[in-house]
Design an enzyme around this catalytic site. Structure first.
Site, PDB file in Angstrom:
ATOM      1  N   HIS A 101       0.916  -1.248  -0.020  1.00 41.84           N
ATOM      2  CA  HIS A 101      -0.151  -0.148  -0.063  1.00 41.84           C
ATOM      3  C   HIS A 101       0.818   1.189   0.007  1.00 41.84           C
ATOM      4  CE1 HIS A 101       0.742  -0.972   4.127  1.00 41.84           C
ATOM      5  NE2 HIS A 101       0.479   0.231   4.645  1.00 41.84           N
ATOM      6  N   HIS A 103       0.877   5.260   1.207  1.00 38.36           N
ATOM      7  CA  HIS A 103       0.238   6.245   2.040  1.00 38.36           C
ATOM      8  C   HIS A 103       0.322   7.548   1.212  1.00 38.36           C
ATOM      9  CE1 HIS A 103       0.039   4.206   6.191  1.00 38.36           C
ATOM     10  NE2 HIS A 103       0.982   3.270   5.550  1.00 38.36           N
TER      11      HIS A 103
END
Length: 138
Positions: A101, A103
């Protein structure tokens, strides 16, 4: 393919409800439920990959393009002064959820959000030697 025990797989697939800001065939971007700043967004691939090294090149390329698009939209919406785009690989690097992922964290002057590290230095010639070693492994 997804991992049935992975919370981010469930968020990326829509199995768990989330505040979605972007979605396409490969990715879903959601607002982080524990944000460092309002508008903190997570970009998640819909297929499970533990880290950057498990993604195929198409997904890696598209991830950065989508992150750029999201960063521009966050900046336009929030009028923030800057944006951190962060991605961690491995526990030692700060990864706590083992699903790749990115951010995207809106930043403001004097906002108090910190990403600390202790700065080091290289001895004479050490940086060039290390750069050559890394280059040899490309």
């Amino acid at each position: 393919m997804s991992d049935n025990s992975c919370i981010f797989c469930k968020l990326a697939s829509g199995e768990f409800p989330s505040a979605t800001v972007y979605e396409d065939d490969l990715f879903r971007a959601i607002l982080d439920i524990s944000p460092a700043a309002k508008g903190h967004t997570l970009l998640l691939p819909k297929t499970h990959a533990v880290n950057l090294f498990e993604l195929d090149e198409l997904e890696v390329s598209k991830a950065l393009l989508v992150a750029k698009k999201l960063a521009a939209a966050i900046q336009k919406t929030l009028q923030c002064d800057g944006i951190n785009i962060l991605q961690n690989n491995g526990t030692a690097a700060g990864q706590s959820v083992f699903h790749f992922h990115i951010h995207l964290i809106p930043r403001y002057e004097e906002d108090g959000v910190t990403i600390p590290w202790k700065s080091l230095s290289y001895s004479d010639g050490e940086a060039f030697e290390l750069a050559n070693k890394i280059h040899q492994n490309l």
